[in-house]
Design an enzyme around this catalytic site. Sequence first.
Site, PDB file in Angstrom:
ATOM      1  N   LYS A 221      25.857  69.001   0.148  1.00  0.00           N
ATOM      2  CA  LYS A 221      26.006  69.980   1.228  1.00  0.00           C
ATOM      3  C   LYS A 221      27.136  70.975   0.988  1.00  0.00           C
ATOM      4  CE  LYS A 221      23.413  67.795   4.855  1.00  0.00           C
ATOM      5  NZ  LYS A 221      23.380  67.212   6.229  1.00  0.00           N
ATOM      6  N   ARG A 255      21.997  59.277   3.098  1.00  0.00           N
ATOM      7  CA  ARG A 255      20.802  60.066   2.783  1.00  0.00           C
ATOM      8  C   ARG A 255      21.161  60.969   1.611  1.00  0.00           C
ATOM      9  NH1 ARG A 255      18.807  65.025   3.993  1.00  0.00           N
ATOM     10  NH2 ARG A 255      16.527  65.172   4.258  1.00  0.00           N
TER      11      ARG A 255
END
Length: 275
Positions: A221, A255
């Site tokens: 991210k 995740r």
Amino acid sequence: MTTLQCGRFRLDLTRPRVMAIVNLTPDSFSGDGVGDDLSAALTRAEAAVEAGADLLDIGAESTRPGSDPVPEEVEIARIVPVVKALLPWQVPISVDTLKPAVMRAALDAGADLINDVNGFRAPGALEAVREGDAALCVMHMQGEPRTMQANPVYADVVGEVADFLAARVDALCAAGVDRARLVLDPGFGFGKTLQYNLALFRGIERLTATGLPVLAGLSRKSMLGAITGRPVDRRLGASVAAALLAVQHGARIVRVHDVADTVDALKVLAAVQTG
Ligand SMILES: Nc1nc2ncc(COP(=O)(O)OP(=O)(O)O)nc2c(=O)[nH]1
């Protein structure tokens, strides 16, 4: 809560679990999506399982900042064939969607978990998931993907996210959902600046204090890019470090895009912690 009711499975969460991202999108932020290519999706899923993934998270709509929604019929057309093809593998199948019609189609196809970045707030979402045994991942997002990063503001980000998730848990339980099906997720990068993401990272314990398992989605991210200066295709080290730290803060599911490296890192953590 050390086990999660996850559709056909009861997931033992006494050890951290790795959820592999399988994006059926042409435009995911990390560029890893396989679009409508069923064969490529199954190849990606097979590699993830071989690398040690405990769950597969199938998504057909990018929720990256600035993304536009995908029509539900397109999401369904992408997701259902993949879910059905994966059923014989006997690996828990998660479907990442915020649309009730897609949730219903995924559950009808046999999905074991519904992962909703919108915290099951869409009209009809509670009704779509209240029956059955599928696990439900309830995530916090401020705003919507298209605009969430424009100017996120919180007075107390940890408290506000914790309160939001508690309210969503109450709504789901009032609709008849058993708490044993629920997973909480602070939603890193979903309407958060770097500082808010870091505060949430340090505040994971506020969520684990509920007794519900916490899922952390940090892989590749932009917060990791902001910290390291690395482009999205050079964030393996940061992603593995973030997964390890999230587990050390109490997350039970991570995740990730890079399954094998994360599995190895968690094995080292377990060895050091348990001798
Ligand atoms: N529960 C949960 N679900 C999520 N789904 C998508 C993304 C965004 O990552 P990715 O799927 O790789 O990108 P895109 O949404 O662009 O496909 N992050 C999360 C997350 O942090 N938590």
